[in-house]
Design a protein around this motif. Structure first.
Motif, PDB file in Angstrom:
ATOM      1  N   PHE A  54       1.063  -1.452  -0.173  1.00  0.00           N
ATOM      2  CA  PHE A  54       0.042  -0.364  -0.092  1.00  0.00           C
ATOM      3  C   PHE A  54       1.008   1.228  -0.088  1.00  0.00           C
ATOM      4  CE2 PHE A  54      -2.152   3.214   1.912  1.00  0.00           C
ATOM      5  CZ  PHE A  54      -3.572   3.098   1.849  1.00  0.00           C
ATOM      6  N   ILE A  55       2.333   1.504   0.827  1.00  0.00           N
ATOM      7  CA  ILE A  55       2.207   2.406   1.230  1.00  0.00           C
ATOM      8  C   ILE A  55       3.540   2.696  -0.112  1.00  0.00           C
ATOM      9  CG2 ILE A  55       3.737   3.952   2.040  1.00  0.00           C
ATOM     10  CD1 ILE A  55       3.921   1.955   4.801  1.00  0.00           C
ATOM     11  N   CYS A  56       3.824   1.766  -0.601  1.00  0.00           N
ATOM     12  CA  CYS A  56       4.798   2.137  -1.949  1.00  0.00           C
ATOM     13  C   CYS A  56       3.862   2.571  -3.067  1.00  0.00           C
ATOM     14  CB  CYS A  56       5.599   0.659  -2.235  1.00  0.00           C
ATOM     15  SG  CYS A  56       6.863   0.348  -0.535  1.00  0.00           S
ATOM     16  N   ASN A  57       3.248   1.485  -3.215  1.00  0.00           N
ATOM     17  CA  ASN A  57       2.292   1.991  -4.319  1.00  0.00           C
ATOM     18  C   ASN A  57       1.523   3.816  -4.776  1.00  0.00           C
ATOM     19  OD1 ASN A  57       2.729  -0.570  -6.402  1.00  0.00           O
ATOM     20  ND2 ASN A  57       2.821  -0.902  -5.234  1.00  0.00           N
ATOM     21  N   PHE A  58       1.440   3.718  -2.995  1.00  0.00           N
ATOM     22  CA  PHE A  58       0.413   5.068  -2.683  1.00  0.00           C
ATOM     23  C   PHE A  58       1.826   6.389  -3.341  1.00  0.00           C
ATOM     24  CE2 PHE A  58      -0.069   8.749  -0.431  1.00  0.00           C
ATOM     25  CZ  PHE A  58      -1.019   9.071  -0.954  1.00  0.00           C
ATOM     26  N   PHE A  59       2.765   6.346  -2.862  1.00  0.00           N
ATOM     27  CA  PHE A  59       3.948   7.253  -3.518  1.00  0.00           C
ATOM     28  C   PHE A  59       4.135   6.447  -4.350  1.00  0.00           C
ATOM     29  CE2 PHE A  59       4.192   7.250   1.440  1.00  0.00           C
ATOM     30  CZ  PHE A  59       3.571   8.555   1.206  1.00  0.00           C
ATOM     31  N   ASP A  60       4.069   5.443  -5.390  1.00  0.00           N
ATOM     32  CA  ASP A  60       4.969   4.978  -6.723  1.00  0.00           C
ATOM     33  C   ASP A  60       3.998   5.984  -7.452  1.00  0.00           C
ATOM     34  OD1 ASP A  60       6.113   3.488  -7.996  1.00  0.00           O
ATOM     35  OD2 ASP A  60       4.276   3.062  -8.863  1.00  0.00           O
ATOM     36  N   THR A  61       2.802   6.352  -6.786  1.00  0.00           N
ATOM     37  CA  THR A  61       1.397   6.952  -8.462  1.00  0.00           C
ATOM     38  C   THR A  61       1.808   8.309  -8.300  1.00  0.00           C
ATOM     39  OG1 THR A  61      -0.337   5.224  -7.258  1.00  0.00           O
ATOM     40  CG2 THR A  61      -0.799   7.229  -8.435  1.00  0.00           C
ATOM     41  N   LEU A  62       2.752   9.624  -7.030  1.00  0.00           N
ATOM     42  CA  LEU A  62       3.292  10.588  -7.167  1.00  0.00           C
ATOM     43  C   LEU A  62       4.175  10.332  -7.991  1.00  0.00           C
ATOM     44  CD1 LEU A  62       1.528  10.428  -3.067  1.00  0.00           C
ATOM     45  CD2 LEU A  62       0.268  11.401  -5.402  1.00  0.00           C
ATOM     46  N   GLY A  63       4.848   9.590  -7.956  1.00  0.00           N
ATOM     47  CA  GLY A  63       5.936   9.803  -8.919  1.00  0.00           C
ATOM     48  C   GLY A  63       7.524   9.386  -8.203  1.00  0.00           C
ATOM     49  N   ILE A  64       7.230   8.716  -7.249  1.00  0.00           N
ATOM     50  CA  ILE A  64       8.559   8.767  -6.786  1.00  0.00           C
ATOM     51  C   ILE A  64       9.199   7.186  -6.584  1.00  0.00           C
ATOM     52  CG2 ILE A  64       9.114   7.923  -4.049  1.00  0.00           C
ATOM     53  CD1 ILE A  64       8.382  10.676  -4.157  1.00  0.00           C
ATOM     54  N   GLY A  65       8.274   5.994  -6.734  1.00  0.00           N
ATOM     55  CA  GLY A  65       8.777   4.959  -7.600  1.00  0.00           C
ATOM     56  C   GLY A  65       8.406   4.563  -6.290  1.00  0.00           C
ATOM     57  N   SER A  66       8.670   2.636  -6.820  1.00  0.00           N
ATOM     58  CA  SER A  66       8.521   1.254  -5.533  1.00  0.00           C
ATOM     59  C   SER A  66       9.324   0.692  -5.626  1.00  0.00           C
ATOM     60  CB  SER A  66       7.132   1.037  -6.181  1.00  0.00           C
ATOM     61  OG  SER A  66       6.730   0.848  -6.853  1.00  0.00           O
ATOM     62  N   PHE A  67      10.811   0.324  -6.421  1.00  0.00           N
ATOM     63  CA  PHE A  67      11.684  -0.619  -6.377  1.00  0.00           C
ATOM     64  C   PHE A  67      12.262  -0.401  -5.337  1.00  0.00           C
ATOM     65  CE2 PHE A  67      11.218  -3.243 -10.263  1.00  0.00           C
ATOM     66  CZ  PHE A  67      10.097  -3.428 -10.565  1.00  0.00           C
ATOM     67  N   ALA A  68      12.662   0.429  -4.800  1.00  0.00           N
ATOM     68  CA  ALA A  68      14.049   0.870  -3.776  1.00  0.00           C
ATOM     69  C   ALA A  68      12.785   0.891  -2.391  1.00  0.00           C
ATOM     70  CB  ALA A  68      14.452   2.953  -3.950  1.00  0.00           C
ATOM     71  N   THR A  69      12.031   1.794  -2.353  1.00  0.00           N
ATOM     72  CA  THR A  69      11.709   1.959  -0.803  1.00  0.00           C
ATOM     73  C   THR A  69      10.794   0.301  -0.678  1.00  0.00           C
ATOM     74  OG1 THR A  69       9.686   2.751  -2.173  1.00  0.00           O
ATOM     75  CG2 THR A  69      10.824   3.771  -1.122  1.00  0.00           C
ATOM     76  N   SER A  70       9.923  -0.539  -1.723  1.00  0.00           N
ATOM     77  CA  SER A  70       9.893  -1.637  -1.345  1.00  0.00           C
ATOM     78  C   SER A  70      10.918  -2.382  -1.135  1.00  0.00           C
ATOM     79  CB  SER A  70       9.950  -2.047  -2.712  1.00  0.00           C
ATOM     80  OG  SER A  70       8.150  -1.903  -2.796  1.00  0.00           O
ATOM     81  N   THR A  71      11.899  -2.588  -2.084  1.00  0.00           N
ATOM     82  CA  THR A  71      13.050  -3.363  -1.427  1.00  0.00           C
ATOM     83  C   THR A  71      13.478  -3.156   0.023  1.00  0.00           C
ATOM     84  OG1 THR A  71      14.236  -3.639  -3.522  1.00  0.00           O
ATOM     85  CG2 THR A  71      15.779  -3.665  -2.081  1.00  0.00           C
ATOM     86  N   ALA A  72      13.616  -2.266   0.403  1.00  0.00           N
ATOM     87  CA  ALA A  72      14.544  -1.337   1.610  1.00  0.00           C
ATOM     88  C   ALA A  72      13.270  -2.036   2.791  1.00  0.00           C
ATOM     89  CB  ALA A  72      14.263  -0.056   1.917  1.00  0.00           C
ATOM     90  N   LEU A  73      11.737  -2.085   2.611  1.00  0.00           N
ATOM     91  CA  LEU A  73      10.541  -2.370   3.435  1.00  0.00           C
ATOM     92  C   LEU A  73      10.794  -4.188   3.938  1.00  0.00           C
ATOM     93  CD1 LEU A  73       7.803  -0.422   3.109  1.00  0.00           C
ATOM     94  CD2 LEU A  73       9.758  -0.356   5.400  1.00  0.00           C
ATOM     95  N   ILE A  74      11.175  -4.889   2.505  1.00  0.00           N
ATOM     96  CA  ILE A  74      11.120  -5.988   2.449  1.00  0.00           C
ATOM     97  C   ILE A  74      12.405  -7.069   3.343  1.00  0.00           C
ATOM     98  CG2 ILE A  74      11.981  -7.786   0.890  1.00  0.00           C
ATOM     99  CD1 ILE A  74       9.512  -6.993  -1.414  1.00  0.00           C
ATOM    100  N   ARG A  75      13.244  -6.262   2.800  1.00  0.00           N
ATOM    101  CA  ARG A  75      14.982  -6.795   3.600  1.00  0.00           C
ATOM    102  C   ARG A  75      14.683  -6.170   5.388  1.00  0.00           C
ATOM    103  NH1 ARG A  75      19.725  -5.327   2.894  1.00  0.00           N
ATOM    104  NH2 ARG A  75      20.325  -7.888   2.095  1.00  0.00           N
ATOM    105  N   PHE A  76      13.734  -4.886   5.545  1.00  0.00           N
ATOM    106  CA  PHE A  76      14.094  -4.855   7.100  1.00  0.00           C
ATOM    107  C   PHE A  76      13.501  -5.592   7.437  1.00  0.00           C
ATOM    108  CE2 PHE A  76      12.187  -2.529   9.976  1.00  0.00           C
ATOM    109  CZ  PHE A  76      13.086  -1.988  11.336  1.00  0.00           C
ATOM    110  N   PHE A  77      11.977  -5.462   7.070  1.00  0.00           N
ATOM    111  CA  PHE A  77      11.083  -7.210   7.784  1.00  0.00           C
ATOM    112  C   PHE A  77      11.196  -8.277   7.582  1.00  0.00           C
ATOM    113  CE2 PHE A  77       8.055  -3.421   7.675  1.00  0.00           C
ATOM    114  CZ  PHE A  77       8.033  -2.753   9.155  1.00  0.00           C
ATOM    115  N   LYS A  78      12.908  -8.264   6.458  1.00  0.00           N
ATOM    116  CA  LYS A  78      13.580  -9.749   6.149  1.00  0.00           C
ATOM    117  C   LYS A  78      11.725 -11.086   6.011  1.00  0.00           C
ATOM    118  CE  LYS A  78      16.337 -10.153   9.481  1.00  0.00           C
ATOM    119  NZ  LYS A  78      17.196 -10.731  10.907  1.00  0.00           N
TER     120      LYS A  78
END
Length: 305
Positions: free
Chosen positions: A46-70
């Motif tokens: 939800f968070i990463c795609n919400f901001f992806d729609t605003l032009g932030i991008g989702s891959f970097a943020t998603s990778t960070a959260l996926i790795r942080f929460f393992k």
């Protein structure tokens, strides 16, 4: 029927095809679902795609959260990103290609180039060992961070008013988007570098939205299906992020009118840098482990007991 309507129709067909491949594969392999938290996966999507729609991008943020929460093994992150973000980004593209004007030849040429690049790249990346994926993603994320910082500090061109490219500039745009499409398959998002490309070619900054979203909407299904067939993705994570991410896109597109993104973009830079360093450290640790294993094996051969 206008060309834009034709593009929308093509996106709809692509979405149906991808959904069939994705969900039928998931149904056949439901016994292979991971133990990852649905709540954490949903929040990430939800968070990463919400901001992806605003032009932030989702891959970097998603990778960070996926790795942080393992949530997903590093080896499966590129495939999971491409598969899980496909449907949300198609929804984004359907929205933005109707509200922002862009030259149709420029749009189609750059989108086609990115798709070809993704197909070529996915066939290679899905067979890469974890260490190489970590190294590739770490370097790619550092590049994205530089692009963000360059834009925020006004180091790169600020664009112009053009909504289309011609001649040499069009050729440069096509070649560059081919490369960006290939890089998508190692986890580097296309949005930030595509924005930089559009600015550098003298186009209106707004034009980046339909180009980058349509590029991803067409290339990600092609790349995603390859990852699905190679079983190089996490099924549970992909389904959960897809559903939550689509909701995030719709809310961002229709309910959010204006949002100050300057501070948020600096926060994203920090996240990208953290993730890049984390990836590279993991890659070097794997390298050191392999070297130690080789040394121990060699010592055992020379000094048998």
């Amino acid at each position: 029927m206008s060309i834009i309507n034709a593009v929308q129709g093509a996106l709809g067909l692509v979405a149906v095809w991808f959904s069939y491949v994705f969900f039928s594969n998931a149904a056949k392999n439901k016994d292979k679902f991971s133990e990852a938290s649905v709540a954490k996966l949903s929040g990430t999507g939800f968070i990463c795609n919400f901001f992806d729609t605003l032009g932030i991008g989702s891959f970097a943020t998603s990778t960070a959260l996926i790795r942080f929460f393992k949530l997903v093994p590093d080896r499966l992150i590129p495939g999971t990103l491409n598969v899980s973000m496909t449907i949300p980004v198609i929804v984004e593209a359907l929205i933005f290609i109707t509200v922002i004007k862009v030259g149709i030849v420029t749009l189609i040429a750059m989108v086609a180039a990115s798709v070809i690049g993704a197909v070529v790249g996915a066939g290679v990346v899905s067979h890469l060992p974890e260490k190489k994926i970590q190294m590739g993603m770490g370097i790619a994320l550092l590049i994205v961070a530089f692009v963000f910082v360059a834009g925020l500090l006004k180091w790169m061109p600020v664009g112009g008013e053009a909504i289309a490219l011609e001649g040499t500039k069009l050729a440069i745009g096509v070649v560059a988007n081919f490369i960006l499409g290939a890089l998508m398959t190692i986890g580097i998002g296309l949005y930030a570098p595509c924005m930089a490309l559009v600015y550098a070619l003298g186009m209106s900054p707004k034009v980046a939205f339909p180009i980058m979203m349509a590029s991803c909407a067409f290339l990600m299904p092609a790349a995603g299906v390859k990852f699905i067939k190679e079983a190089a993705y996490d099924i549970k994570a992909s389904i959960t992020i897809t559903i939550a991410g689509t909701v995030g896109v719709l809310i961002a597109a229709y309910l959010v009118k204006e949002m100050p993104l300057e501070i948020l973009k600096w926060l994203v830079v920090c996240v990208i840098l953290y993730t890049a360093v984390s990836m590279l450290r993991s890659a070097f640790k794997n390298k050191e482990s392999e070297e130690k294993t080789v040394e121990i094996a060699g010592a055992g051969t020379l000094n048998p007991r």
